[in-house]
Design a protein around this motif. Structure first.
Motif, PDB file in Angstrom:
ATOM      1  N   VAL A   1       0.854  -1.180   0.000  1.00 36.00           N
ATOM      2  CA  VAL A   1       0.000   0.000   0.000  1.00 36.00           C
ATOM      3  C   VAL A   1       0.893   1.234   0.000  1.00 36.00           C
ATOM      4  N   SER A   2       1.113   1.785  -1.214  1.00 34.82           N
ATOM      5  CA  SER A   2       1.996   2.938  -1.366  1.00 34.82           C
ATOM      6  C   SER A   2       1.230   4.212  -1.667  1.00 34.82           C
ATOM      7  N   GLY A   3      -0.030   4.095  -2.075  1.00 34.74           N
ATOM      8  CA  GLY A   3      -0.833   5.265  -2.406  1.00 34.74           C
ATOM      9  C   GLY A   3      -1.393   5.946  -1.174  1.00 34.74           C
ATOM     10  N   THR A   4      -2.289   6.898  -1.419  1.00 36.58           N
ATOM     11  CA  THR A   4      -2.914   7.666  -0.343  1.00 36.58           C
ATOM     12  C   THR A   4      -4.204   6.974   0.078  1.00 36.58           C
ATOM     13  N   VAL A   5      -4.244   6.519   1.334  1.00 31.17           N
ATOM     14  CA  VAL A   5      -5.388   5.751   1.831  1.00 31.17           C
ATOM     15  C   VAL A   5      -5.935   6.430   3.080  1.00 31.17           C
TER      16      VAL A   5
ATOM     17  N   ALA B   1      -1.687   3.121 -10.306  1.00 28.97           N
ATOM     18  CA  ALA B   1      -1.395   4.535 -10.092  1.00 28.97           C
ATOM     19  C   ALA B   1      -2.432   5.418 -10.765  1.00 28.97           C
ATOM     20  N   GLY B   2      -2.812   6.476 -10.066  1.00 31.06           N
ATOM     21  CA  GLY B   2      -3.754   7.443 -10.615  1.00 31.06           C
ATOM     22  C   GLY B   2      -5.210   7.077 -10.419  1.00 31.06           C
TER      23      GLY B   2
ATOM     24  N   ASP C   1     -11.040   0.599   4.861  1.00 33.23           N
ATOM     25  CA  ASP C   1     -10.787  -0.725   5.437  1.00 33.23           C
ATOM     26  C   ASP C   1     -10.241  -1.637   4.338  1.00 33.23           C
ATOM     27  N   LEU C   2      -8.941  -1.918   4.399  1.00 28.79           N
ATOM     28  CA  LEU C   2      -8.284  -2.768   3.411  1.00 28.79           C
ATOM     29  C   LEU C   2      -7.996  -4.113   4.041  1.00 28.79           C
ATOM     30  N   ARG C   3      -8.613  -5.154   3.516  1.00 25.10           N
ATOM     31  CA  ARG C   3      -8.518  -6.492   4.091  1.00 25.10           C
ATOM     32  C   ARG C   3      -7.788  -7.444   3.148  1.00 25.10           C
ATOM     33  N   GLY C   4      -6.852  -8.175   3.708  1.00 24.07           N
ATOM     34  CA  GLY C   4      -6.168  -9.193   2.915  1.00 24.07           C
ATOM     35  C   GLY C   4      -5.119  -8.601   1.997  1.00 24.07           C
ATOM     36  N   THR C   5      -4.871  -9.285   0.872  1.00 27.24           N
ATOM     37  CA  THR C   5      -3.813  -8.882  -0.047  1.00 27.24           C
ATOM     38  C   THR C   5      -4.321  -7.783  -0.967  1.00 27.24           C
ATOM     39  N   VAL C   6      -3.811  -6.590  -0.752  1.00 29.58           N
ATOM     40  CA  VAL C   6      -4.232  -5.421  -1.518  1.00 29.58           C
ATOM     41  C   VAL C   6      -2.977  -4.673  -1.968  1.00 29.58           C
ATOM     42  N   VAL C   7      -2.960  -4.279  -3.250  1.00 28.90           N
ATOM     43  CA  VAL C   7      -1.911  -3.399  -3.771  1.00 28.90           C
ATOM     44  C   VAL C   7      -2.556  -2.076  -4.133  1.00 28.90           C
ATOM     45  N   VAL C   8      -2.017  -0.995  -3.585  1.00 26.89           N
ATOM     46  CA  VAL C   8      -2.429   0.363  -3.955  1.00 26.89           C
ATOM     47  C   VAL C   8      -1.164   1.091  -4.385  1.00 26.89           C
ATOM     48  N   GLU C   9      -1.018   1.284  -5.680  1.00 29.45           N
ATOM     49  CA  GLU C   9       0.209   1.894  -6.187  1.00 29.45           C
ATOM     50  C   GLU C   9       0.314   3.362  -5.791  1.00 29.45           C
ATOM     51  N   ASP C  10       1.550   3.846  -5.771  1.00 31.44           N
ATOM     52  CA  ASP C  10       1.811   5.256  -5.508  1.00 31.44           C
ATOM     53  C   ASP C  10       1.037   6.111  -6.520  1.00 31.44           C
ATOM     54  N   GLY C  11       0.321   7.097  -6.038  1.00 32.11           N
ATOM     55  CA  GLY C  11      -0.475   7.955  -6.904  1.00 32.11           C
ATOM     56  C   GLY C  11      -1.945   7.602  -6.924  1.00 32.11           C
ATOM     57  N   ALA C  12      -2.306   6.441  -6.396  1.00 30.05           N
ATOM     58  CA  ALA C  12      -3.714   6.073  -6.258  1.00 30.05           C
ATOM     59  C   ALA C  12      -4.272   6.659  -4.964  1.00 30.05           C
ATOM     60  N   THR C  13      -5.598   6.867  -4.935  1.00 31.51           N
ATOM     61  CA  THR C  13      -6.253   7.479  -3.772  1.00 31.51           C
ATOM     62  C   THR C  13      -7.449   6.646  -3.348  1.00 31.51           C
ATOM     63  N   ILE C  14      -7.515   6.356  -2.043  1.00 30.57           N
ATOM     64  CA  ILE C  14      -8.628   5.603  -1.468  1.00 30.57           C
ATOM     65  C   ILE C  14      -9.324   6.498  -0.452  1.00 30.57           C
TER      66      ILE C  14
ATOM     67  N   GLU D   1      -4.707   2.179 -14.537  1.00 36.59           N
ATOM     68  CA  GLU D   1      -4.296   3.559 -14.253  1.00 36.59           C
ATOM     69  C   GLU D   1      -5.439   4.534 -14.533  1.00 36.59           C
ATOM     70  N   ASP D   2      -5.589   5.474 -13.619  1.00 36.70           N
ATOM     71  CA  ASP D   2      -6.550   6.572 -13.761  1.00 36.70           C
ATOM     72  C   ASP D   2      -8.007   6.113 -13.825  1.00 36.70           C
TER      73      ASP D   2
END
Length: 393
Positions: A231-235, A267-268, A240-253, A285-286
């Motif tokens: 989880v590198s993006g903005t969360v 990302a995006g 609530d992130l459960r289990g195996t989740v990837v949030v790329e840098d630049g993504a927003t939750i 992306e985006d």
């Protein structure tokens, strides 16, 4: 070992997903299919990758450039779609010594490709319950005897997995191997090799041919099982992130979002308040997912939007698609029979009880659109508000 990756096919069975994207560049678990093939080859010890490109070649070149993971990358252009060996002929000037050939739209296990490289000349094989729709491998005294295309009475349950190691001599046979149909096929070259060499069958336990839209979903399901949480993006703290989740840098939750992995958010991408994402889902992306939207087990490609109060399940959504508020995608038939999808003009069983929509690019649906299971929407389709879509458009 040089590894040739065949990435020139138009992927007509994947239409409309391939209207503007070559099939090997379709996304699976965050990267193109061809990148997963390249990873398997590099992990197995390939010291050069040769991509055979054709349709939309710039997509492949821009992604891989001149080097991939420290391994040199070169390109060969197949000018005509005249068979798989014609693709190999395009690459022949780049080849020296023994070489491997891998399909750019298959998923391989790197350890099994390493065994293939070590046992050359060799052919990768895979066991299937019904081999009659494949090239079936006949084995004699531990060597490949022949490949029989789509036999009525298969000699074995082992099929050709589209992974080869050829001796250097095979380069001389590329230009003269012609089938009765006038197309150049790799299996014609393999037949010449079998005459002069013992070709080792290398049985694969993990392999997939990604040839139809629903198989892109299956590939995504398979590869997302192996990802690590990142989880590198903005969360938001209220997500609530459960289990195996990837949030790329630049993504927003945003707040109130619930994500049940495995889910990959590129990302995006922006996930709006109170959205609900379930595995196995990939958002490109985006991508924009809005308030109160639920997405389950789907691939949503770059630039697309599901902005408000919608449901998308078991679907593959193309580039720059916009679902109007309240758009609902059904993914289960009332009789619970397997969902059928149109492929090259024919209705084909997906083998899946749950399958939603397959869309091309640049599609817009009006508010409160309802889409029935297995519908295919062509690129550029426009759907009026309140429509029930029960047939392909």
């Amino acid at each position: 070992m040089q590894a040739v990756v065949l990435a020139a096919g138009q992927g007509t069975r994947m239409a409309p997903l391939t209207d503007n994207t070559p099939k090997p560049m379709l996304p699976v678990a965050g990267r193109p299919l061809a990148a997963h093939v390249a990873d398997a080859a590099v992990d197995a010890g390939a010291d050069e990758l040769v991509f055979v490109v054709g349709y939309e070649a710039d997509d492949v070149r821009s992604y891989f450039g001149g080097s991939y993971r420290g391994v040199s990358v070169t390109y060969a252009v197949q000018s005509e779609q005249a068979g798989t060996a014609d693709a190999l002929r395009a690459a022949s000037d780049e080849l020296e010594g023994a070489f491997a050939v891998l399909n750019g739209d298959n998923l391989y296990d790197s350890a099994e490709i390493e065994r293939l490289f070590a046992d050359g000349p060799a052919l990768g094989t895979y066991e299937v319950p019904d081999p009659s729709n494949y090239g079936v491998v006949s084995i004699n005294d531990g060597s490949i005897a022949e490949i029989v295309e789509k036999p009525d009475d298969p000699p074995t349950d082992q099929i050709n997995a589209g992974a080869y190691v050829f001796p250097s001599k095979a380069r001389e046979w590329v230009a003269v191997s012609e089938s009765e149909r006038g197309e150049y096929e790799i299996t014609d070259i393999l037949a010449r090799v079998i005459d002069d060499y013992d070709v080792t069958p290398v049985a694969f336990d993990r392999w997939m041919d990604v040839g139809h839209p629903w198989e892109l979903l299956e590939a995504n399901e398979l590869l997302l099982e192996g990802i690590d949480r990142d989880v590198s993006g903005t969360v938001s703290d209220a997500a609530d992130l459960r289990g195996t989740v990837v949030v790329e840098d630049g993504a927003t939750i945003e707040p109130g979002v619930v994500i049940e992995g495995p889910v990959y958010v590129a990302a995006g991408a922006e996930i709006g308040p109170n959205a609900y994402l379930r595995g196995s889902t990939y958002l490109g992306e985006d991508v924009h997912v809005g308030n109160g939207v639920e997405i389950k087990n789907s691939v949503i490609r770059a630039g697309s939007a599901v902005p408000h109060l919608s449901y998308v399940g078991d679907s593959v959504v193309g580039l720059d698609v916009n679902f109007g508020a309240g758009t609902k995608v059904a993914n289960l038939r009332h009789d619970e029979a397997d969902v059928r999808v149109t492929v090259k003009g024919e209705r084909v069983s997906t083998g899946r009880r749950k399958m939603g929509v397959v869309t091309g690019d640049d599609i817009k649906t009006g508010i409160n659109t309802s889409i029935e299971p297995g519908v295919v929407l062509s690129s550029g389709t426009r759907i009026e508000p309140g429509e029930r879509v029960s047939r392909d458009r």
